[in-house]
Design a protein around this motif. Structure first.
Motif, PDB file in Angstrom:
ATOM      1  N   PRO A   1       0.809  -1.220   0.000  1.00  0.00           N
ATOM      2  CA  PRO A   1       0.000   0.000   0.000  1.00  0.00           C
ATOM      3  C   PRO A   1       0.848   1.278   0.000  1.00  0.00           C
ATOM      4  CG  PRO A   1      -1.004  -1.613   1.417  1.00  0.00           C
ATOM      5  CD  PRO A   1       0.345  -2.177   1.005  1.00  0.00           C
ATOM      6  N   TYR A   2       2.032   1.215   0.564  1.00  0.00           N
ATOM      7  CA  TYR A   2       2.909   2.388   0.603  1.00  0.00           C
ATOM      8  C   TYR A   2       3.110   2.990  -0.787  1.00  0.00           C
ATOM      9  CZ  TYR A   2       7.111   5.183   0.610  1.00  0.00           C
ATOM     10  OH  TYR A   2       8.001   6.201   0.414  1.00  0.00           O
ATOM     11  N   PHE A   3       3.257   2.174  -1.790  1.00  0.00           N
ATOM     12  CA  PHE A   3       3.559   2.679  -3.123  1.00  0.00           C
ATOM     13  C   PHE A   3       2.338   3.260  -3.834  1.00  0.00           C
ATOM     14  CE2 PHE A   3       7.120  -0.358  -2.545  1.00  0.00           C
ATOM     15  CZ  PHE A   3       8.140   0.580  -2.598  1.00  0.00           C
TER      16      PHE A   3
ATOM     17  N   PRO B   1       8.346   6.197  12.178  1.00  0.00           N
ATOM     18  CA  PRO B   1       8.135   4.962  12.947  1.00  0.00           C
ATOM     19  C   PRO B   1       6.674   4.783  13.386  1.00  0.00           C
ATOM     20  CG  PRO B   1      10.190   5.971  13.608  1.00  0.00           C
ATOM     21  CD  PRO B   1       9.498   6.958  12.692  1.00  0.00           C
ATOM     22  N   ASP B   2       5.977   5.878  13.704  1.00  0.00           N
ATOM     23  CA  ASP B   2       4.575   5.754  14.119  1.00  0.00           C
ATOM     24  C   ASP B   2       3.678   5.266  12.981  1.00  0.00           C
ATOM     25  OD1 ASP B   2       5.052   6.489  16.755  1.00  0.00           O
ATOM     26  OD2 ASP B   2       4.695   8.617  16.357  1.00  0.00           O
ATOM     27  N   TYR B   3       3.896   5.780  11.777  1.00  0.00           N
ATOM     28  CA  TYR B   3       3.106   5.325  10.629  1.00  0.00           C
ATOM     29  C   TYR B   3       3.436   3.874  10.295  1.00  0.00           C
ATOM     30  CZ  TYR B   3       1.625  10.131   9.787  1.00  0.00           C
ATOM     31  OH  TYR B   3       1.072  11.382   9.907  1.00  0.00           O
ATOM     32  N   ALA B   4       4.707   3.530  10.353  1.00  0.00           N
ATOM     33  CA  ALA B   4       5.103   2.140  10.089  1.00  0.00           C
ATOM     34  C   ALA B   4       4.475   1.206  11.119  1.00  0.00           C
ATOM     35  CB  ALA B   4       6.624   2.003  10.087  1.00  0.00           C
ATOM     36  N   ALA B   5       4.474   1.620  12.385  1.00  0.00           N
ATOM     37  CA  ALA B   5       3.849   0.800  13.433  1.00  0.00           C
ATOM     38  C   ALA B   5       2.362   0.627  13.163  1.00  0.00           C
ATOM     39  CB  ALA B   5       4.081   1.425  14.807  1.00  0.00           C
ATOM     40  N   SER B   6       1.683   1.689  12.732  1.00  0.00           N
ATOM     41  CA  SER B   6       0.252   1.571  12.407  1.00  0.00           C
ATOM     42  C   SER B   6       0.031   0.547  11.302  1.00  0.00           C
ATOM     43  CB  SER B   6      -0.318   2.919  11.963  1.00  0.00           C
ATOM     44  OG  SER B   6      -0.462   3.779  13.049  1.00  0.00           O
ATOM     45  N   TYR B   7       0.859   0.601  10.263  1.00  0.00           N
ATOM     46  CA  TYR B   7       0.689  -0.350   9.166  1.00  0.00           C
ATOM     47  C   TYR B   7       0.986  -1.781   9.616  1.00  0.00           C
ATOM     48  CZ  TYR B   7       0.928  -2.906   4.863  1.00  0.00           C
ATOM     49  OH  TYR B   7       0.708  -3.852   3.892  1.00  0.00           O
TER      50      TYR B   7
ATOM     51  N   ALA C   1      11.931   8.719   5.132  1.00  0.00           N
ATOM     52  CA  ALA C   1      11.917   8.990   3.691  1.00  0.00           C
ATOM     53  C   ALA C   1      12.557  10.351   3.446  1.00  0.00           C
ATOM     54  CB  ALA C   1      10.488   8.961   3.173  1.00  0.00           C
ATOM     55  N   GLU C   2      12.442  10.798   2.226  1.00  0.00           N
ATOM     56  CA  GLU C   2      12.973  12.114   1.878  1.00  0.00           C
ATOM     57  C   GLU C   2      12.263  13.184   2.712  1.00  0.00           C
ATOM     58  OE1 GLU C   2      15.606  12.208  -0.111  1.00  0.00           O
ATOM     59  OE2 GLU C   2      15.383  10.054  -0.424  1.00  0.00           O
ATOM     60  N   PRO C   3      12.951  14.261   3.045  1.00  0.00           N
ATOM     61  CA  PRO C   3      12.327  15.333   3.843  1.00  0.00           C
ATOM     62  C   PRO C   3      11.018  15.819   3.216  1.00  0.00           C
ATOM     63  CG  PRO C   3      14.676  15.736   3.599  1.00  0.00           C
ATOM     64  CD  PRO C   3      14.340  14.568   2.698  1.00  0.00           C
ATOM     65  N   GLY C   4      10.026  15.993   4.064  1.00  0.00           N
ATOM     66  CA  GLY C   4       8.742  16.508   3.621  1.00  0.00           C
ATOM     67  C   GLY C   4       7.750  15.478   3.128  1.00  0.00           C
ATOM     68  N   GLN C   5       8.122  14.219   3.032  1.00  0.00           N
ATOM     69  CA  GLN C   5       7.175  13.211   2.566  1.00  0.00           C
ATOM     70  C   GLN C   5       6.207  12.873   3.687  1.00  0.00           C
ATOM     71  OE1 GLN C   5       8.730   9.692   0.664  1.00  0.00           O
ATOM     72  NE2 GLN C   5       6.754   8.675   0.767  1.00  0.00           N
ATOM     73  N   ALA C   6       4.941  13.034   3.426  1.00  0.00           N
ATOM     74  CA  ALA C   6       3.901  12.757   4.421  1.00  0.00           C
ATOM     75  C   ALA C   6       3.731  11.254   4.624  1.00  0.00           C
ATOM     76  CB  ALA C   6       2.577  13.353   3.963  1.00  0.00           C
ATOM     77  N   GLY C   7       3.439  10.867   5.856  1.00  0.00           N
ATOM     78  CA  GLY C   7       3.069   9.483   6.142  1.00  0.00           C
ATOM     79  C   GLY C   7       4.206   8.513   6.349  1.00  0.00           C
ATOM     80  N   VAL C   8       5.408   9.003   6.575  1.00  0.00           N
ATOM     81  CA  VAL C   8       6.533   8.097   6.784  1.00  0.00           C
ATOM     82  C   VAL C   8       7.234   8.465   8.082  1.00  0.00           C
ATOM     83  CG1 VAL C   8       8.695   7.200   5.863  1.00  0.00           C
ATOM     84  CG2 VAL C   8       6.833   7.787   4.300  1.00  0.00           C
TER      85      VAL C   8
END
Length: 174
Positions: free
Chosen positions: A18-20, A92-98, A83-90
């Protein structure tokens, strides 16, 4: 290939990410957080997470060509922590949610809207961050652990005890 899987009773291995496919508006949908869902205009099913939609798309294609009986296995899936600076949704908290949503989903036995009651053998990508891997920052940061074995975040059913999600020293090399 699907004929081979049917004949050998082996699963068709897919790598849904889903990340992509997410954007800032579909982030909660992608990482199993509460959302209004997305209506599939063809099936009229309202999907509340992108993984189900991806798996059902694969299943629909397989069924259409006569292989709906072949089991599906998730060979790898995950979410990056940096991820690259400014990328939304990346983070450790987002990764933990996924990852926590993924574990809850695949271990529940609920299946997907088109495959109710199915369980999906699933492998998480990746065990470790790969700090020396070339390419974008994201490519190096999919792991549950840093190269020094410290956890990136608390993954449901995997980590024991309380684990923080604070940043590790970014310029340290192993």
């Amino acid at each position: 290939m699907l004929n081979f899987h049917r004949a050998t009773k082996s699963p068709f291995i897919v790598n849904p990410y889903p990340y992509f496919n997410y954007n800032p508006q579909t982030l909660n949908y992608a990482i199993f957080r509460k959302n209004g869902g997305i209506l599939d205009k063809y099936t009229k099913i309202r999907y509340t997470n992108m993984l189900d939609a991806q798996l059902d798309a694969i299943y629909s294609a397989m069924k259409r060509i006569g292989y709906g009986d072949v089991q599906i296995m998730i060979g790898e899936t995950g979410w990056p922590t940096q991820a690259e600076p400014g990328q939304a949704g990346v983070s450790p908290d987002y990764a933990a949610s996924y990852i926590n949503g993924l574990i809850s989903k695949v271990s529940s036995g609920r299946g997907t809207p088109l495959m109710p009651g199915r369980r999906f053998e699933t492998y998480i990508f990746a065990l470790f961050n790969e700090n020396l891997k070339p390419g974008p920052i994201t490519e190096r940061n999919w792991g549950l652990f840093r190269p020094d074995f410290s956890p990136m975040y608390n993954a449901l059913g995997i980590m024991k005890g309380q684990v923080g999600t604070t940043k590790h020293q970014a310029n340290q090399h192993y």
